[in-house]
Motif scaffolding. Structure first.
Motif, PDB file in Angstrom:
ATOM      1  N   GLY A 115       0.821  -1.200   0.000  1.00  0.00           N
ATOM      2  CA  GLY A 115       0.000   0.000   0.000  1.00  0.00           C
ATOM      3  C   GLY A 115       0.853   1.247   0.000  1.00  0.00           C
ATOM      4  O   GLY A 115       2.043   1.216  -0.314  1.00  0.00           O
ATOM      5  N   GLY A 119       5.071   2.093  -0.820  1.00  0.00           N
ATOM      6  CA  GLY A 119       5.633   2.802  -1.962  1.00  0.00           C
ATOM      7  C   GLY A 119       6.242   4.128  -1.599  1.00  0.00           C
ATOM      8  O   GLY A 119       7.225   4.557  -2.189  1.00  0.00           O
TER       9      GLY A 119
ATOM     10  N   PRO B  44      -3.324  -3.578  -2.330  1.00  0.00           N
ATOM     11  CA  PRO B  44      -2.002  -3.386  -1.730  1.00  0.00           C
ATOM     12  C   PRO B  44      -1.094  -4.589  -2.000  1.00  0.00           C
ATOM     13  O   PRO B  44       0.075  -4.561  -1.660  1.00  0.00           O
ATOM     14  N   HIS B  45      -1.655  -5.630  -2.596  1.00  0.00           N
ATOM     15  CA  HIS B  45      -0.891  -6.862  -2.811  1.00  0.00           C
ATOM     16  C   HIS B  45      -0.640  -7.093  -4.297  1.00  0.00           C
ATOM     17  O   HIS B  45      -1.453  -6.745  -5.133  1.00  0.00           O
ATOM     18  N   ALA B 127     -11.166   4.115   2.343  1.00  0.00           N
ATOM     19  CA  ALA B 127     -10.406   3.576   3.483  1.00  0.00           C
ATOM     20  C   ALA B 127     -11.278   2.722   4.386  1.00  0.00           C
ATOM     21  O   ALA B 127     -10.767   1.898   5.150  1.00  0.00           O
ATOM     22  N   ARG B 130     -13.345  -2.926   3.669  1.00  0.00           N
ATOM     23  CA  ARG B 130     -12.473  -3.992   4.156  1.00  0.00           C
ATOM     24  C   ARG B 130     -12.447  -5.135   3.149  1.00  0.00           C
ATOM     25  O   ARG B 130     -13.487  -5.639   2.756  1.00  0.00           O
ATOM     26  N   LEU B 135      -3.518 -14.444   0.056  1.00  0.00           N
ATOM     27  CA  LEU B 135      -2.308 -14.051  -0.662  1.00  0.00           C
ATOM     28  C   LEU B 135      -1.756 -15.194  -1.504  1.00  0.00           C
ATOM     29  O   LEU B 135      -1.725 -16.341  -1.076  1.00  0.00           O
ATOM     30  N   ARG B 282       0.799   8.772  -6.849  1.00  0.00           N
ATOM     31  CA  ARG B 282       1.051   7.376  -6.482  1.00  0.00           C
ATOM     32  C   ARG B 282       0.201   6.444  -7.338  1.00  0.00           C
ATOM     33  O   ARG B 282       0.661   5.385  -7.762  1.00  0.00           O
ATOM     34  N   GLN B 709       6.063  -5.096  -4.513  1.00  0.00           N
ATOM     35  CA  GLN B 709       5.789  -3.729  -4.077  1.00  0.00           C
ATOM     36  C   GLN B 709       6.716  -2.779  -4.826  1.00  0.00           C
ATOM     37  O   GLN B 709       7.923  -3.014  -4.910  1.00  0.00           O
ATOM     38  N   ALA B 713       7.542   4.683  -5.436  1.00  0.00           N
ATOM     39  CA  ALA B 713       6.354   5.220  -6.103  1.00  0.00           C
ATOM     40  C   ALA B 713       6.067   6.670  -5.703  1.00  0.00           C
ATOM     41  O   ALA B 713       4.956   7.021  -5.317  1.00  0.00           O
ATOM     42  N   SER B 714       7.080   7.498  -5.794  1.00  0.00           N
ATOM     43  CA  SER B 714       6.854   8.926  -5.567  1.00  0.00           C
ATOM     44  C   SER B 714       8.022   9.685  -6.172  1.00  0.00           C
ATOM     45  O   SER B 714       9.068   9.102  -6.471  1.00  0.00           O
TER      46      SER B 714
END
Lengths: 202, 794
Positions: A115, A119, B44-45, B127, B130, B135, B282, B709, B713-714
């Motif tokens: 998440g 990053g 997120p995975h 956010a 859920r 995984l 992002r 991951q 990423a920025s």
């Protein structure tokens, strides 16, 4: 990512082991821990508030312990998720008694951080988690020393469903915590994890 | 045609707007109106099954209007997104769903979609969702994909989306028979287009007339329009797609439809409000597209002069989790690798592999930088092995000017023959050597060495297929005011189309440049178009504007000849006035436009001239059978095949003996895109391309960890060049070899600057260091580590 480290706690290994497996202690000593609930044998649910750099938020997670070798080692598996990201970690923890008044706790964590926090905050995670771990062990030392905390000993009845909540923290410690976060702080979970892995007494 | 404006350094008309902050981008649409905002829940995975998505309570949040998961999508919206470019070799094409159904295959994949009063509420709502994941082990990197002990898609064995082989001659036999052979392994890492404006879409549904208007930051309005109509079950005629100013595309925005380009219009229709989605940085890193990641193996056989007798290349292309854009990037690498050279025989095989990372679609250069890098590294290796000058080895392999058209014997990305139309590579090389000071370099190196400084020189040559089909169109409309409206369907992302298309139209029509207004990327103005990619806009739409303006001119002359009682052959149009040559008999273009449209009703003084008691032959219909009202021209340009631009770059670098810092001392470009419509804009394209190329060669990479991951990423961690990293001065020289394939003789220039960067820096750094660089990009740390490793192995 892999995060390793060790901390010296100035107490005998038995006391350290007991303290680290006592949820009532942990909920007060884990930076950002708001809630710790026993959900079954060796398993806990927890809520932790933390931040890495600008990525802050609250995480809900679970923690389970295995391979408990009293006073020597344990393995903790952690999963947590919140708006800022996720963590999935396996932490091997070992205890070694240096002498009657000093114990070294070493950890070796293999963590997947996902998440936004993965990053954006990744490059800070290792240092932040170490810092948080340091803060945690300092808190634990304080707790064992009885600095204004509840009795450390007997939480043997860590029954399923029992909930531990953190008492309001004195301003100074809150400030420290916030400062920690601001630096890039919170390992989100590692510290947490670090802490929570100890959350069960045997 | 007059060439008054064609070829001139006309200042870009759009810059006044951009520099004054008057640019109007997608995110500016609807400001001040009652707009709802969308946010997306992303995985997120890198690889997981979705066990459960709990959206209960989301709608209870104040300000939330809508929350969707895949379960909420029906009909075509519930199907996977389109596979845009099918290919017979793409046997296992997979694309994502608008919202993930039961599995996520990369970090950032869209899972749920929320619409709320503002972005804050929308993100809070996201956010609160859920998701329970199961995984799965991720496949990250080409090695893991090839090993295939884990699969990205259960039903794609070996993670293999496609395998394609092309051969011209018998390369393996030619290599076996060669006096010398070499093997090389060459890698290029991932990077991304990274426009400063990310993706964005705004949609408004008008229930009164049943019409959808979509504003989106795309490189293809017509493509998005077709996709929205098909997915939402609307007729094409019910959907308008408008592309306002676009803050950079560089390839990534040619892919379509993005999930949000469908979900936003659908939400607008569902809630009956304007809905906006604006991608954040992002999100752009993890949910748009990347490119460049490839591993190559080369076998080459050559003679004593360095002439390549046989070339056999195998490479592995990391296409990420999905492959909506088909095999375009690896096909381009496999064909454009040949550059200006003619190996005796050539065989190329590629495998396109799935990984649990962001998908790959073209990024400026689109596979060419990798191909150029492989070919040029190979020629450098041959020169090194033979102890020859690197430019001599190039010269020995060039296609010669009298060999055009030259058929490379392969099929290009457009399904047509890879046949070069024109070029003059020996002349380009001569210019480049002059420009960079190739022959003087050994002395410079000695001088530098005397000061303890380490320098190297490199060069790289490329050929770029530009202006691919199938077609573009243009509509030219002379209004009664004398103003000229030009519309072409492809979109603009900073190329200066409003300037160059106006130059072309004004030249043809004989009107004033200031009277021409150009509209691009608006399906209401030109519903037939393909898009802006592959350096095709000037060639395709430029040619179409030329053809359409020619039609308008012919009509203007016909009507004016009638009005002036002269022969059309005696007329000329200058500054918007049609006159009989050598007389002062004349008529304004605007008046011609009035006369072109027979009226019943006058609406102003000028239009009285066209009303029914003023004009017309009572014996004929007011509009002739083979004519139509209005002074307009519309035409389409559809070439047989691509036209091939070319160029060569050279660079002198300094590498710090201690810190391995890499500094650019001199950068030179020789460029041949045929006649230049506007040299200032072409030079700007080259400057920008070189900047992006420097970034790709020395700075930018996508840092994935083994769990998939993306760690950088920025813009804190992904290094974009500052002006300090880009050469302060680039020496540019042009060659103008016209293309026989279009009326203006032009070739594309948009991607040229970026193509040879990895190759030219690898060449120069190798030259400075004395050992071959085989992996790009290269940072000072990488170079330092290479030095250390070489010390150890000695």
């Amino acid at each position: 990512m892999r995060i390793t480290g060790h901390h010296a706690v100035p107490f005998p290994v038995e006391k350290v082991w007991d303290a680290l497996l006592d949820p009532a202690v942990l909920v007060r000593t884990i930076p950002g821990c708001e809630r710790l609930e026993s959900t079954g044998e060796h398993t806990y649910a927890m809520t932790v508030s933390a931040g890495v750099a600008a990525v802050r938020g609250t995480y809900d997670g679970t923690c389970s312990l295995s391979d408990l070798v009293p006073h020597e080692s344990l393995v903790m598996r952690l999963q947590g998720a919140g708006a800022p990201g996720t963590i999935d970690a396996t932490v091997r923890v070992s205890f070694s008694q240096v002498d009657a008044a000093l114990t070294t706790v070493a950890y070796d964590a293999d963590a997947t951080v996902g998440g936004m926090v993965g990053g954006v905050g990744q490059r800070m995670l290792a240092s932040v988690s170490k810092r948080t771990a340091g803060e945690f062990f300092d808190n634990v030392s304080g707790a064992i020393g009885g600095a204004g905390t509840a009795p450390v000993a007997a939480a043997t009845e860590a029954a399923v469903g029992r909930v531990f909540t953190a008492p309001p923290r004195p301003p100074s410690s809150q400030q420290d915590f916030l400062r920690g976060i601001a630096v890039g702080a919170g390992l989100v979970l590692l510290g947490v994890l670090l802490g929570s892995r100890f959350g069960r007494r045997r | 045609m007059t060439t008054k404006l064609f070829g001139q350094k006309i200042q870009r008309v759009e810059d006044q707007r951009f520099l004054r902050g008057d640019g109007r981008y997608v995110d500016d649409i609807g400001v001040g109106q009652d707009v709802l905002h969308a946010a997306v829940l992303r995985s997120p995975h890198a690889h997981a099954r979705i066990v459960d998505i709990d959206v209960s309570g989301v709608l209870d949040l104040e300000g939330v209007h809508l929350v969707w998961t895949h379960d909420d999508l029906t009909g075509p919206m519930a199907d996977p997104l389109p596979l845009l470019i099918p290919h017979p070799a793409l046997t296992h094409g997979r694309t994502q769903f608008a919202l993930a159904r039961d599995e996520v295959n990369h970090v950032g994949e869209a899972i749920a979609f929320v619409v709320a009063d503002d972005r804050y509420v929308a993100e809070d709502a996201v956010a609160s969702i859920r998701v329970e994941y199961d995984l799965l082990p991720p496949v990250v990197g080409i090695d893991a994909a090839r090993e295939a002990s884990r699969l990205v898609h259960d039903d794609v064995p070996g993670n293999l989306a496609a395998r394609l082989e092309q051969e011209n001659g018998d390369a393996r036999a030619a290599i076996a028979a060669s006096p010398h052979t070499l093997s090389l392994d060459l890698t290029v890492e991932r990077s991304a287009s990274m426009p400063l404006e990310g993706r964005g879409t705004v949609a408004r549904w008008d229930p009164d007339v049943g019409r959808m208007t979509v504003w989106t930051s795309t490189q293809t309005s017509t493509g998005v329009r077709a996709a929205v109509a098909a997915k939402l079950g609307l007729d094409l005629g019910q959907v308008d797609v408008v592309t306002p100013d676009v803050g950079g595309g560089f390839g990534v925005k040619i892919n379509h439809p993005w999930p949000e380009e469908l979900l936003v219009p659908l939400a607008a229709r569902t809630v009956g409000r304007i809905v906006k989605f604006t991608e954040d940085r992002r999100e752009h890193f993890i949910s748009s597209a990347h490119e460049r990641g490839q591993v190559h193996h080369v076998e080459v056989g050559y003679d004593d002069d360095g002439r390549v007798l046989g070339l056999d290349v195998t490479f592995w292309h990391d296409n990420g989790a999905y492959i909506p854009y088909g095999l375009i990037v690896p096909i381009i690498t496999s064909t454009q690798l040949l550059g200006p050279y003619k190996p005796g025989a050539y065989r190329v095989v590629f495998e396109s592999l799935y990984t649990n990372t962001v998908m790959v679609t073209p990024y400026r250069g689109a596979g060419r930088p990798q191909g150029c890098y492989v070919m040029e590294r190979t020629l450098d290796a041959i020169a090194d092995a033979l102890g020859q000058d690197r430019t001599d080895v190039r010269a020995a392999n060039f296609i010669q000017p009298d060999e055009f058209p030259f058929d490379q014997g392969l099929i290009f990305q457009d399904g047509r023959e890879l046949e070069y139309d024109s070029g003059d590579y020996p002349a380009s090389l001569a210019k480049l050597k002059d420009l960079i000071g190739w022959d003087e370099f050994p002395r410079f190196r000695e001088e530098m060495a005397a000061e303890g400084r380490r320098v190297g020189i490199g060069l790289a040559c490329y050929v770029e297929g530009t202006g691919v089909g199938p077609y573009e169109g243009a509509h030219v409309h002379v209004e009664t005011s004398g103003k000229v409206k030009v519309a072409t369907g492809l979109t603009t992302q900073g190329q200066g189309h409003a300037t160059v298309f106006a130059q072309i139209a004004a030249d043809v029509l004989g009107c004033r440049f200031e009277d021409v207004e150009v509209v691009t990327g608006d399906t209401r103005r030109m519903p037939y178009a393909v898009g802006t990619f592959a350096s095709r806009a000037a060639v395709m739409s430029g040619s179409a504007v030329h053809l359409a303006a020619t039609r308008a001119r012919e009509k203007a002359l016909r009507i004016a000849a009638d009005a002036l009682e002269a022969s059309p052959d005696d007329l000329e149009i200058v500054e918007g006035v049609v006159s009989v040559r050598g007389t002062d008999t004349s008529i304004d273009l605007g008046t011609v436009a009035v006369l072109s449209n027979p009226l019943r009703y006058a609406f102003d003084e000028a239009s009285k001239a066209a009303t029914q008691f003023s004009v017309g032959d009572p014996g004929k219909p007011p509009v002739a059978e083979d004519d139509e009202p209005g002074l307009e021209g519309r035409d389409f340009y559809s070439p047989e095949r691509s036209t091939f631009a070319s160029g060569m770059h050279a660079v002198i670098v300094e590498t710090d003996p201690d810190t391995a810092e890499i500094t650019i001392l001199k950068y030179a470009v020789v460029h041949d895109c045929g006649p230049l419509i506007n040299p200032m804009i072409v030079e700007g394209q080259i400057q920008g391309g070189v900047a992006q190329g420097v970034a790709g060669a020395l700075l930018e990479r996508m840092a994935y960890d083994e769990s998939g991951q993306l760690l950088n990423a920025s813009f804190m961690d992904f290094l974009m060049p500052y002006v300090t990293e880009v050469p302060a001065r680039i020496d540019i020289d042009h060659l103008e070899t016209p293309s026989p394939l279009n009326p203006l003789g032009i070739k594309g220039a948009g991607e040229a600057g970026v193509i040879p960067s990895a190759a030219v820096f690898a060449s120069a750094i190798s030259d400075a260091e004395g050992f071959p660089i085989t992996a790009m990009p290269i940072s000072p740390s990488d170079l330092f580590d290479l030095r250390e490793r070489r010390k150890e192995t000695r």
